[in-house]
Each structure stands twice: as C-alpha cells, then as structure tokens.
Scaffold this active site. Structure first.
Site: not given
Ligand code: ADP
Ligand code: MG
Length: 392
Positions: A39, A351, A372, A198
């Site tokens: 950053r 992130g 976010g 999620k």
């Molecule tokens: P971002 O920060 O890019 O928006 P998220 O926070 O939504 O992404 O998701 C990232 C997390 O999702 C990671 O910690 C990863 O380990 C988890 N993840 C991805 N696929 C799976 C899975 N099949 N089972 C459990 N966790 C998962």
């Molecule tokens: Mg995340």
C-alpha cells in the site's frame, strides 16, 4: 462522472504549495514492523509527482481501529518504511492541531506524515471541526486512499468539502478507471471469476455483476454453497447452509451465465493433503472437504478466461494459503495473464486475491488495493470519499 485528477491541475500551480494527501497506509504490522509495504508503494507515484513539481507534501493516513491514541497503532512505526519507499526523510507530525508550523517549514519537495487520524474521535465522526484542523495543514487536497473511500470520515470526506482544489491522486484515478469505466462499459466478452470463503459478503457483488457479465465463473468455498443448492452432497466442506435459498435464487437469476466447477480437489482435512484426490462435483465424499477446483475445471475456466476481453477476478479458487491447494488459484492467475497478452483488460480485487497475485501485478492491468471499497464500488454504491471530490 469523471473526477478531477491531480493530472488536471497545472504543474505550475503545485510549486511551493502544501499538498494535503490522504493515503491508504493501513498496512499489516508484525512485531512493530511493516509486514507488507504494497500500500505504501501504491501511493508512491502520487507523492513522487508532487515532489517533482515542487509541492510540499503532507500525508494523512489511518492505521487499524484504535479506540483513541494507542502506541501499537502509531504511524511512527511505519516512518522508516515510508522514507525507504519514497527515498526521502519524512517529518512526523504527532498532532494535527499543532502541525501547521511544521508544514510551513517544509522545503519544496519535503514530506511530512501526520499521526494516525483515527487517534482523534473527529475522524470517524466526520466532524467538520476536525476536518478544519486537517485542512489547515494544506493548500489543496489530494485523495489517493481508494481503500478508505467507502467511509465518510473527516480525512476522506469532510476535508474534501473544505479544501479546494480537491482532486483524485493517481492511484485513486486508476482504481476509478478500472473498477468503474472498464467494468461498467466492458469490452466483451466480459467474464467475472468469483471465489473465496463466503457467498454472504458477495451476494450484492454477484447481483450487480450478473446483468453486466457474459459469464460468471464460481470457485472457492462459495461454489460448495451452490452445490448444496443444486442438491449435491458437500461432505465436510466449508458452506453456508443458511445461504442455500440465496444460492438457489442466484442460480435462477443467472441462467446459463453461471459456470460452476465440474469437479473438486478433496481431502479428509487440510493436514491430510497427501490423501487428496479429484472427484466430480456430484461425487464429493461424505468424509472429505473441497479445498480446490480440479484440473478439468482449471482447463474449462482457462478456456473461458483467455477468450474474454475484460476479466474481473475476486476470491481465490481454493485454500491457496496451503500448498498444494493453491493450484486452482494459480491456474486462474495464469489464465488472466494469458488473456492480458491477448489484449484483455484484467482486473483483480479483494485482499486475499491481491495477495494471491503478489509479484504478478505488472502482468495484470490492475490489482485493486482497496478490499472492501473495491467490492462496494463494483456493486454500484457511491463511495463518500469519491463523491466529495470535484467533478472533472
Ligand atoms: P478476498 O479477500 O480476495 O475477497 P475472500 O476473503 O472472500 O477473498 O476469501 C479468501 C479465503 O477463502 C481464503 O482464506 C481461502 O483459504 C478461502 N477459501 C477458498 N476456497 C476455499 C475452500 N474450498 N474451503 C475453505 N476455504 C476456502
Ligand atoms: Mg479476504
């Protein structure tokens, strides 16, 4: 509406002036040291430009969520890293209320950093009086903190209404261009790749993207909730059982646009990776969990991504922090790079997604640093910190 940018100000108008620059220095700390300076580096082009034009640069930033002054969240801790990245000594202003003299003493090209704005309650309250205190530290305002733009705080919103010109810095401008214009008027085919842990935090994003995209490829744990909605067994996979109905609704709304994984890499647990195997999505064993997309899905997603002209990616395809379950995520990163070579605009937001492509930034059109904020902006929500800037 395009926002006025630093580029729109005549360089001669910057000479000797005090630029009050809101940056996103909300970096991860480990044992009082900066663990990842992405950053800080992302704000460097704006700071360098201002210094080159003879401006005196006063930086505003927040760190973490302090309840008041907390030594563990003092920006003093990042001073050395800021100095290293911008290649200059930086003055520290411990209190904005007594900082005016320091800003006036700065030489042309000199830089000062104000203590964590969230140490003062007026910051998060978007208090006009605290904004006045901040505004006194500069002659014009530059907002380069896209990652904080979804919050109406004194240093992102109220100050922009007080101190004019109020313009977007280069990072902010880039975020607005690639998350805004590029994805609102996309060159087609436009493919979105969504994954991560999620569905719940991303329902609005999926809904906002659906009418605009040609295809939406879903991986990660999010896919397992869709499997549940179709009626597949998911074993011990991470799912949101209370989101099954939402997933059903999204499937109905998306029609043929929604592309789910053909199969998965499953294992009894993360620790028992040696026992991993690939199964089709309708054959997930009861004693296993999904940790990645399988090879067939990687090839399918790759084929769809490389023929796209615009690709947006948010959310890893698997538990990418734990090898070998990073393979699906790496395959998608490589597919984006290949699409880019063929002329596509490739944008990564989120992130964990940004962490997954660390080191590959040069090969992608844009990696958003604002977690976010990037998702809210994609959903079409107005970001207060952006709205407050002048229109071009
Ligand atoms: P971002 O920060 O890019 O928006 P998220 O926070 O939504 O992404 O998701 C990232 C997390 O999702 C990671 O910690 C990863 O380990 C988890 N993840 C991805 N696929 C799976 C899975 N099949 N089972 C459990 N966790 C998962
Ligand atoms: Mg995340």
């Amino acid at each position: 509406m395009r926002k006025r940018s630093l580029r729109d100000l005549p360089p001669t108008a910057l000479d000797g002036q005090r630029a009050l620059v809101r940056v996103d220095f909300n970096v991860p700390l480990k044992d009082g040291r900066v663990a990842d300076d992405t950053r800080i580096r992302a704000a460097a082009p704006t700071i360098k430009y201002l210094r080159d034009k003879g401006a005196r640069v006063v930086l505003l930033a927040h760190l973490g969520r302090p309840a008041g002054p907390e030594p563990e969240l003092s920006l003093q801790q990042i001073m050395r890293d800021v100095e290293r990245v911008i290649g200059s000594v930086v003055e520290f202003i411990p209190d904005p209320a007594t900082g005016v003299a320091t800003t006036r003493r700065l030489t042309r090209g000199g830089v000062a950093l104000v203590e964590n704005t969230r140490f003062w309650p007026g910051e998060e309250a978007n208090d006009p009086r605290f904004a006045e205190t901040l505004a006194a530290l500069g002659d014009f305002y530059v907002d380069d903190a896209f990652g904080s733009a979804h919050r109406a705080h004194a240093s992102t919103e109220a100050v922009a209404r007080l101190l004019k010109p109020a313009v977007a810095g280069f990072l902010m401008e880039k975020e607005l261009r690639y998350l805004g214009d590029a994805l609102h008027n996309p060159r087609r085919p436009f493919v979105a790749v969504l994954g991560g842990a999620k569905i719940s935090g991303k329902i609005d994003v999926i809904q906002a993207l659906l009418p605009r995209v040609d295809e939406i490829l879903v991986g990660g744990a999010m896919a397992s909730t869709f499997f549940l909605a179709i009626g597949f067994q998911v074993g011990g996979s991470l799912v949101e059982r209370d989101k099954e109905e939402v997933a059903k609704g999204l499937i109905a709304q998306a029609g043929a646009k929604l592309i789910l994984p053909r199969g998965a890499v499953v294992a009894p647990s993360l620790e028992r990776a040696a026992e991993r195997r690939e199964v089709t999505s309708d054959q997930i064993p009861a004693d296993c969990a999904v940790f990645d997309i399988d090879q067939a899905t990687r090839l399918d997603f790759r084929a769809r991504i490389v023929r796209a002209k615009t690709v947006f990616w948010n959310g890893p395809m698997g538990v990418f922090e734990t090898s070998p379950f990073d393979a699906g995520t790496r395959a998608v990163a490589e597919a984006l790079i290949e699409a880019g070579k063929r002329g596509a605009i490739t944008v990564v937001g989120g992130g964990d997604s940004a962490a997954a492509v660390a080191g590959l930034e040069d090969k992608l059109t844009h990696v958003s640093t604002g977690g976010g904020a990037s998702l809210e902006f994609l959903e079409g929500k107005p970001l207060p910190g952006v709205v407050a800037l002048e229109d071009a």
